[in-house]
Design an enzyme around this catalytic site. Structure first.
Site, mmCIF file in Angstrom:
data_model
loop_
_atom_site.group_PDB
_atom_site.id
_atom_site.type_symbol
_atom_site.label_atom_id
_atom_site.label_comp_id
_atom_site.label_asym_id
_atom_site.label_seq_id
_atom_site.Cartn_x
_atom_site.Cartn_y
_atom_site.Cartn_z
ATOM 1 N N SER A 140 12.329 -25.912 21.401
ATOM 2 C CA SER A 140 11.930 -24.562 21.825
ATOM 3 C C SER A 140 12.297 -24.318 23.285
ATOM 4 C CB SER A 140 10.431 -24.372 21.644
ATOM 5 O OG SER A 140 10.053 -24.638 20.318
ATOM 6 N N GLN A 141 12.402 -23.019 23.591
ATOM 7 C CA GLN A 141 12.650 -22.574 24.970
ATOM 8 C C GLN A 141 11.480 -23.016 25.862
ATOM 9 O OE1 GLN A 141 12.717 -18.371 24.297
ATOM 10 N NE2 GLN A 141 13.326 -18.078 26.423
#
Ligand code: SAH
Length: 291
Positions: A140-141
């Site tokens: 994930s970011q």
């Protein structure tokens, strides 16, 4: 951020099991979603991170062939020092994007994200993007990792026992372990569960347990949880997870198919939950069963 937390390496690992990290053996990367675009569009420059991150040696390089734990520790230490500036810059960027919780920002600054990526991707590790980790999944970011954990913590909500659904490469679990007393993380894809174990082992995180299985069923043997975080998007939150929340517990999950939004659910009573819909997001799908 001036406050420094030196969480790594942490006391002896509870992330158990044999095996070492072997990136060359991972399945070919074929991501249907943003990560591939991210990787492509950032290959020409990932801001401050590109100039300062030292990619760890490749699979056949000295780090991978060293069997001596002491040598490994020394390598990791220099690796950690080399990525201090980009990690700090990343946390500062996330703060500018609106994440305020100092403990979450400090955790983001602490965890070496490049250790969770293929060496070929490590130059992009501190850009605010999701990246492929194999098996059609993504790390994930950093912004969304921080934002979701901030939503779990709220004001003074203690994070004693936390459950994460979707370990992936283990990055978010490591960040969570900096702000919670106990973290349990479930992954449904066996090779990713193994990858996370291998990625996390050198960090020696004592308060993190990894579990291979279907996270939609939760972890009834450990419940209730003070917080539950889903790293994959379903159309609704599985009933088992709602039931495994302690009274007052928070759950943060991306919900939706094409269009997804973060949802925060608070258990307010034995059979009462409130929910709020927050910002738009983009996650890989939550799937039942194991693979
Ligand atoms: N937490 C990761 C994100 C991984 S991507 C990070 O740190 O970046 C989401 C992960 O959720 C994938 O690895 C996917 O296999 C997993 N997943 C999807 N459905 C699941 C389920 N029912 N149980 C456990 N994991 C699941």
């Amino acid at each position: 951020m001036s406050e420094k937390r030196s969480n790594f390496p942490l006391p002896l690992s509870s992330v158990t099991g044999p095996g070492t990290r072997k990136p060359a053996e991972r399945a070919p990367i074929a991501t249907p979603q943003t990560a591939t675009q991210n990787a492509r569009s950032n290959s020409q420059g990932a801001g401050a991170a590109r100039t300062t991150v030292q990619p760890p040696p490749g699979p056949s390089g000295p780090a991978k062939s060293q069997a001596q734990p002491q040598t490994q520790t020394a390598l990791q230490r220099s690796d950690l020092m080399a990525t201090e500036a980009p990690r700090r810059a990343m946390a500062q960027r996330v703060a500018r994007q609106g994440v305020k919780d100092p403990q979450v920002l400090s955790a983001l600054e602490t965890v070496p994200r490049h250790l969770f990526l293929e060496p070929a991707m490590s130059a992009q590790a501190y850009a605010d993007i999701s990246l492929p980790i194999g098996h059609n999944q993504t790390i994930s970011q950093p912004y969304i990792v921080a934002r979701m954990i901030e939503l779990l913590r709220g004001r003074g909500h203690p994070l004693r026992r936390v459950l994460e659904i979707g370990t992936g490469c283990g990055y978010q679990a490591a960040v969570l372990s900096c702000v919670a007393q106990e973290v349990y993380s479930i992954e449904r894809i066996k090779p990713l569960h193994e990858l996370a174990k291998a990625n996390l082992r050198p960090l020696r995180i004592a308060n993190l347990r990894l579990q291979y299985g279907d996270g939609m069923l939760g972890l009834p043997q450990v419940a209730p949880f003070d917080a539950i975080i889903l790293a994959a998007a379903g159309l609704e939150v599985p009933r088992a997870l709602l039931e495994q929340m302690a009274i007052g517990a928070r759950l943060v999950a991306p919900l939706g198919a094409q269009v997804q939004h973060l949802q925060r659910i608070i258990r307010t009573g034995t059979s009462e939950w409130t929910s709020e819909t927050l910002e738009a997001c983009h996650f890989v799908p939550l799937r039942p069963g194991t693979a």
